[in-house]
Design an enzyme around this catalytic site. Structure first.
Site, mmCIF file in Angstrom:
data_model
loop_
_atom_site.group_PDB
_atom_site.id
_atom_site.type_symbol
_atom_site.label_atom_id
_atom_site.label_comp_id
_atom_site.label_asym_id
_atom_site.label_seq_id
_atom_site.Cartn_x
_atom_site.Cartn_y
_atom_site.Cartn_z
ATOM 1 N N THR A 66 0.694 -1.280 -0.128
ATOM 2 C CA THR A 66 0.064 0.067 -0.085
ATOM 3 C C THR A 66 0.876 1.331 -0.070
ATOM 4 O O THR A 66 2.027 1.349 0.725
ATOM 5 C CB THR A 66 -0.826 -0.046 1.258
ATOM 6 N N ASN A 110 -12.882 13.648 -2.132
ATOM 7 C CA ASN A 110 -12.937 12.661 -3.191
ATOM 8 C C ASN A 110 -14.091 13.087 -4.264
ATOM 9 O O ASN A 110 -14.258 12.350 -5.065
ATOM 10 C CB ASN A 110 -13.127 11.423 -2.658
ATOM 11 N N GLU A 157 -7.862 10.079 4.536
ATOM 12 C CA GLU A 157 -8.643 11.371 3.821
ATOM 13 C C GLU A 157 -9.529 11.644 4.844
ATOM 14 O O GLU A 157 -10.562 11.051 4.858
ATOM 15 C CB GLU A 157 -8.858 10.927 2.457
ATOM 16 N N THR A 214 -9.926 17.996 -10.104
ATOM 17 C CA THR A 214 -10.113 19.588 -10.357
ATOM 18 C C THR A 214 -9.511 20.646 -9.183
ATOM 19 O O THR A 214 -9.453 20.023 -8.155
ATOM 20 C CB THR A 214 -11.381 20.017 -10.825
#
Lengths: 404, 404
Positions: free
Chosen positions: A187, A399, A273, A404
């Site tokens: 990972t 996510n 995250e 962008t």
């Protein structure tokens, strides 16, 4: 064994650098890292098991076939995966790095991390390489650690010192990993350096076995990246006699490696995250090692458990539920569950059934930065630990529009 | 075959009712449902494969051992799972329902859905049963559908009409399912009724095979519930000759069942906890049926794809990534990907590599209520469809504090 500073440059004979070359639009974010050993290093690596693999992995595999390397070049901002000319670009990165360092292309390992499926222009890398080589130093570990970050919010590095054969050895690392992180495969990106003297086949064995209990036991979101790689370089500059298989020195080396990798696992999970807390699951009482690992991973991968931990909700029924689908065999009547943290421990389930407990006390325990779920799943002797994080609004935000 | 109204009471000889009995604190939320057939019905069921199973499942299994039933009693608000007296309570629910209906306890199936690990008090159920039985009617399907809802935001019912042996037959259903929904196991609670005449072994075969391509292909969050059950009752009141194996009538029956179950799958996925859009994945070109199913499920289960769809971000690299870890074998160079919806279709990846496409056009397609990911994964002939939803802030909110 003691923790020291210096990260990936803590070991003798390693230098590093990191800078912004222009792959990323944000000029304040470094996006190119280089780690170099002054002398050839025995090198081992473990790669993602995803069938879709980044082009850098194919090139690095070839270059490490002889078990040695001198340097690692790594960019962030673009994964160089699913691109028609991907392998050509990855090979060019090695060629350019070799030229700048006066080394052969085959001495260079390459890694990329970022968006999948966008062509990687080698021009900014080519333009930046002279500067990157010029700034290589023993103080460059932090810059390199920053340059490999993607959605990571914290720089991840670690180093420690230990003795082999009467000689002081050092081992250090930088890591990146925050999303698309899942167990049972190599990972994230982890680059480890050591000045210990260890032949590459034994180094490969040590790394592979270590991953089973470290990086393969971390999940942020259940998605296995296409670009994961754990790489270790050992340049023998500590001057110890070569480590032999099954020796006391080998065990010391593995213990140092485990201490380092577990620390990085925790840092990666903690920085998952959108994560607001580190979630550890300790499973005991399993009938086999693989059952223990499966159970621990099922718990830290459950979206329902992850959201409950985000809400500091002692919803232990979801732990039973995850154990129930995560394991091929389970006797629910032999399962005990408790939650613990720096604030203490609270037992919530005994023999598969709920215990009366104070919700207030549970909240106190579950609102800490690090929370552990302890599950005894039977009368067996095997245990395992897995690391993950809670699932927050922030994960969705990060996510929902990554490109962008 | 035509869609009709009436839900679970559309078939001849079925009545239903639903009311608030007091398991839930919110008095406006119905929490107890009853479905009754006027005559004994051939009955089949598929249950969760979770090793931790709700007490009602154990009791229902026993009561359906003879392949017949007359009624289903179901509460929401409490899963009656991981409770010391769970089986006793579930058996009591059947006993009380049987008494109120003048039937044997063994004629009653029971199901529960809600929080795991909190004792279920049978008193409010016992108190409400006389009223529940009194309100049984052919118009009661909607109330029953409401009473089995948990975090569902919409009532789920469906019915259709078809001909067997020259006789008009009807099939209807109610369903609940929004979170803790995952494929490869019986998922959610689904109660289907039909007045077709079909012997229970054949009914069981039809249901089991159907689930492989319907409920086992839906995922909201990767967590498999402890209480899932799909149950079908066939009371033969349509007057057709008993359906024989491998007959044209059997194929018609299975087609009706598939139409009904796929509709419910779509409704459940669309109403996934916090979902803003229905996500369908169509896989074609697979070398085997199981590979096609695995691929479709890997795509709809990926948190990274789900968040990208939430953000209407055409991040096709994540689709390749999910296929790469979801399949045992994959040649990335043979993978094509497109996104489609009511607004049209856009090809984004051909032979494993990105195509130039208009981000604006992609956004237009991805912001529709229903979005489909189409993946051709090779030159094989097998295909499969799976249903899921996006992952939103709302999922986190709902599950961060479910118990309170």
């Amino acid at each position: 064994m003691k923790i020291i500073s210096g990260g990936v440059c803590a070991a003798k004979g390693f230098r590093a650098a990191g800078l912004h070359c222009g792959i990323r639009r944000n000029k304040s974010k470094k996006d190119l890292a280089l780690i170099v050993s002054d002398v050839p290093a025995q090198t081992a690596a473990v790669y993602t098991t995803n069938k879709v693999q980044g082009a850098p992995i194919a090139v690095t595999r070839r270059h490490l076939a002889d078990g040695t390397a001198r340097a690692v070049i790594c960019n962030s901002g673009n994964a160089n995966t699913c691109n028609a000319d991907g392998e050509h670009v990855a090979a060019q990165m090695c060629q350019l790095t070799g030229n700048a360092l006066g080394l052969k292309s085959g001495d260079i390992a390459v890694a990329s991390t970022g968006v999948i499926g966008q062509p990687l222009d080698v021009t900014p890398i080519a333009n930046a390489l002279p500067d990157l080589v010029k700034t290589l130093s023993q103080q460059g570990g932090e810059d390199a650690a920053e340059a490999i970050m993607t959605t990571d919010t914290t720089r991840k590095e670690y180093a420690l010192e230990f003795k082999l054969d009467g000689k002081i050895c050092r081992m250090g690392a930088i890591a990146k990993g925050s999303g698309m992180v899942h167990p049972n495969m190599a990972t994230m990106l982890i680059f480890i350096t050591t000045d210990a003297n260890i032949p590459s086949p034994l180094l490969q064995k040590a790394l592979r076995e270590d991953c089973e209990e470290s990086f393969h036991m971390v999940s942020v979101d259940g998605d296995t990246s296409t670009n994961d790689m754990v790489l270790i370089m050992a340049n023998a500059m500590a001057g110890n006699a070569p480590i032999a298989a099954d020796s006391e020195d080998y065990r010391t080396f593995c213990a140092a490696l485990r201490k380092l990798t577990v620390n990085l696992c925790r840092e990666i999970a903690r920085d998952g995250e959108g994560a607001s807390r580190l979630l550890t699951c300790n499973v005991t009482g399993a009938a086999s090692l693989s059952a223990a690992r499966q159970a621990a991973k099922a718990v830290i991968c459950s979206s329902l458990i992850k959201t409950a931990i985000f809400g500091a909700d002692a919803n232990w029924g979801r732990v039973l539920c995850a154990l129930g689908y995560g394991l091929a065999e389970l006797d629910p009547d032999r399962v005990d569950v408790s939650f613990s943290s720096a604030a203490g421990e609270i037992a919530v389930c005994k023999n598969g059934q709920g215990l009366a407990f104070s919700e207030e006390r549970a909240k106190e325990i579950l609102t800490q930065d690090e929370v552990t779920i302890n599950a005894k799943i039977g009368g067996g002797t095997h245990c395992a630990t897995a690391w993950g994080c809670d699932l927050s609004y922030e994960y969705v935000r990060i996510n929902g529009d990554y490109r962008t």
